[in-house]
Scaffold this motif. Structure first.
Motif, mmCIF file in Angstrom:
data_model
loop_
_atom_site.group_PDB
_atom_site.id
_atom_site.type_symbol
_atom_site.label_atom_id
_atom_site.label_comp_id
_atom_site.label_asym_id
_atom_site.label_seq_id
_atom_site.Cartn_x
_atom_site.Cartn_y
_atom_site.Cartn_z
ATOM 1 N N GLU A 35 0.718 -1.233 0.256
ATOM 2 C CA GLU A 35 -0.241 -0.181 0.185
ATOM 3 C C GLU A 35 1.186 0.585 -0.043
ATOM 4 N N ALA A 36 2.226 1.454 0.836
ATOM 5 C CA ALA A 36 2.977 2.449 0.685
ATOM 6 C C ALA A 36 3.353 2.535 -0.556
ATOM 7 N N ALA A 37 4.264 1.272 -1.431
ATOM 8 C CA ALA A 37 5.167 1.166 -2.530
ATOM 9 C C ALA A 37 4.142 1.889 -3.601
ATOM 10 N N GLU A 38 2.383 1.818 -3.315
ATOM 11 C CA GLU A 38 1.926 2.782 -4.256
ATOM 12 C C GLU A 38 1.665 3.746 -4.089
ATOM 13 N N ASP A 39 2.139 4.995 -3.230
ATOM 14 C CA ASP A 39 1.837 6.111 -3.171
ATOM 15 C C ASP A 39 2.923 6.644 -3.957
ATOM 16 N N PRO A 40 2.735 7.715 -4.466
ATOM 17 C CA PRO A 40 4.058 7.878 -5.774
ATOM 18 C C PRO A 40 5.033 9.279 -4.693
ATOM 19 N N ASP A 41 4.091 9.355 -3.813
ATOM 20 C CA ASP A 41 4.725 10.443 -2.419
ATOM 21 C C ASP A 41 5.743 9.819 -1.663
ATOM 22 N N ILE A 42 5.947 8.438 -1.638
ATOM 23 C CA ILE A 42 6.148 7.800 -0.213
ATOM 24 C C ILE A 42 7.709 8.435 0.290
ATOM 25 N N GLY A 43 8.358 8.531 1.004
ATOM 26 C CA GLY A 43 9.880 9.015 1.429
ATOM 27 C C GLY A 43 10.046 7.445 1.924
ATOM 28 N N VAL A 44 11.736 7.674 2.182
ATOM 29 C CA VAL A 44 12.095 6.610 2.854
ATOM 30 C C VAL A 44 11.835 6.703 4.403
ATOM 31 N N ALA A 45 11.271 7.797 4.864
ATOM 32 C CA ALA A 45 11.241 7.953 6.608
ATOM 33 C C ALA A 45 9.760 7.310 6.826
ATOM 34 N N GLN A 46 8.892 7.671 6.185
ATOM 35 C CA GLN A 46 7.550 6.783 5.994
ATOM 36 C C GLN A 46 6.892 4.859 5.756
ATOM 37 N N LEU A 47 8.095 4.464 4.829
ATOM 38 C CA LEU A 47 8.365 3.449 4.306
ATOM 39 C C LEU A 47 9.325 2.965 5.820
ATOM 40 N N SER A 48 10.335 3.180 6.133
ATOM 41 C CA SER A 48 10.634 2.588 7.075
ATOM 42 C C SER A 48 9.749 2.688 8.448
ATOM 43 N N LYS A 49 9.135 3.696 8.598
ATOM 44 C CA LYS A 49 7.590 3.705 9.672
ATOM 45 C C LYS A 49 7.803 2.676 9.233
ATOM 46 N N VAL A 50 6.822 1.653 8.196
ATOM 47 C CA VAL A 50 5.397 1.270 8.266
ATOM 48 C C VAL A 50 6.297 -0.281 8.674
ATOM 49 N N ILE A 51 7.583 -0.457 7.847
ATOM 50 C CA ILE A 51 8.612 -1.960 7.982
ATOM 51 C C ILE A 51 8.357 -1.950 9.650
ATOM 52 N N GLY A 52 9.224 -0.509 10.419
ATOM 53 C CA GLY A 52 9.714 -0.581 11.854
ATOM 54 C C GLY A 52 8.875 -1.527 12.582
ATOM 55 N N ASN A 53 7.459 -1.286 12.137
ATOM 56 C CA ASN A 53 6.362 -1.889 13.275
ATOM 57 C C ASN A 53 6.722 -3.784 12.878
ATOM 58 N N ASP A 54 7.584 -4.056 12.167
ATOM 59 C CA ASP A 54 7.824 -5.536 12.323
ATOM 60 C C ASP A 54 9.506 -5.962 12.666
ATOM 61 N N ALA A 55 9.606 -6.665 13.952
ATOM 62 C CA ALA A 55 10.396 -6.252 14.442
ATOM 63 C C ALA A 55 11.502 -7.192 13.739
ATOM 64 N N ALA A 56 10.383 -9.036 13.462
ATOM 65 C CA ALA A 56 11.042 -9.347 12.560
ATOM 66 C C ALA A 56 11.602 -8.745 11.053
ATOM 67 N N LEU A 57 10.953 -8.594 10.559
ATOM 68 C CA LEU A 57 10.973 -8.081 8.849
ATOM 69 C C LEU A 57 12.202 -7.283 8.456
#
Length: 278
Positions: A35-57
């Protein structure tokens, strides 16, 4: 084919045709990443926040960025730096592929062992795909890696079905036969349901068609050659095929008799690619 395998095949194909087969859903973190990847304005910080919710990933992504294949001079310990180093698209494909491992969970030991086996083979082939793509094509290594990780995704519903039918679990020959026959059809259906891009969604149903000859090299070719290479030197039935007649090798510009493991650089790269995914 045993009567049991015939019956299960009929049941599963009927369930597929009637849309009654329960297809697995993407893990929540993979859905959010896509979902985040489909946002053309997504930045490194926002994507990191999404992934950061999953410690294993998060730990897996940091492991990948520090692997010998991608390593920089300085060790990366922070997710945001890792995403910045890999780039948005690469991170999204990698995160989606690695999140798949969460789906390979079973309630019985027999199925759990089979799922481990399938996942381990998928990571092996994904590692080879990464290297083949990088060295022999101009396609994207992250997409090739994702194609390798999902090419056997159709095995999951069959194993889920087997968990509920003990007679199939008890007959490993029939189970393997059923898997071999229909996992490509189911895999195709799953990836289309998940709305994967066509170039990856068609991989499960086409990678075992050894006469396939598309106009130009694609991810199916890469997964096909990676699969064959993974069995080189074994007594697997695929090694009895005449590889010189398989168009995918020609399209990659690869000599079918060339064992990639005998090339020190490629062998080291494949080892690194496989270990970063495990």
């Amino acid at each position: 084919m045993s009567m049991l395998a015939e019956k299960v095949l009929k049941d599963l194909i009927k369930a597929i045709d009637n849309d009654e087969l329960v297809l697995p859903t993407l893990p929540e973190v993979a859905l959010k990443v896509r979902e985040a990847a489909e946002d053309p304005d997504i930045g490194v910080a926002q994507l990191s926040k999404v992934i950061g919710n999953d410690a294993a990933l998060t730990a897996r992504i940091i492991k990948v960025v520090n692997s010998p294949l991608l390593r920089t001079n300085k060790e990366i310990t922070d997710l945001q730096m890792a995403v910045g180093r890999l780039g948005i698209n690469y991170t999204c494909n990698l995160a989606t592929g690695l999140a798949m491992e969460q789906m390979f969970q079973a309630t019985s030991d027999v199925v759990d062992r089979k799922m481990r086996e399938v996942w381990n083979k998928s990571t092996e082939i994904a590692g080879i795909c990464h290297v083949l793509c990088k060295h022999y094509t101009r396609l994207l290594p992250d997409q090739a890696t994702l194609a390798g990780l999902v090419h056997q995704i159709g095995v999951l519903p069959i194993l889920t079905y087997a968990e509920e039918h003990s007679e199939l679990l008890a007959d490993s020959i029939s189970l393997n036969h059923v898997i071999e026959k229909i996992h490509p059809i189911i895999g195709d259906k799953i990836l289309r349901t998940w709305e994967f891009p066509e170039q990856i969604a068609m991989v499960p149903s086409q990678y075992l068609d050894f006469s396939r000859d598309s106009a130009k090299v694609d991810y199916v070719d890469i997964v096909q050659v990676a699969t064959l290479q993974s069995y080189m030197g074994s007594e697997h039935p695929y090694t009895q095929l005449d590889w010189s007649q398989i168009p995918a090798f020609r399209k990659l510009g690869l000599d079918p008799s060339h064992n990639l493991n005998e090339d020190e650089d490629l062998s080291a790269a494949m080892e690194a690619a496989m270990s970063m995914l495990q």
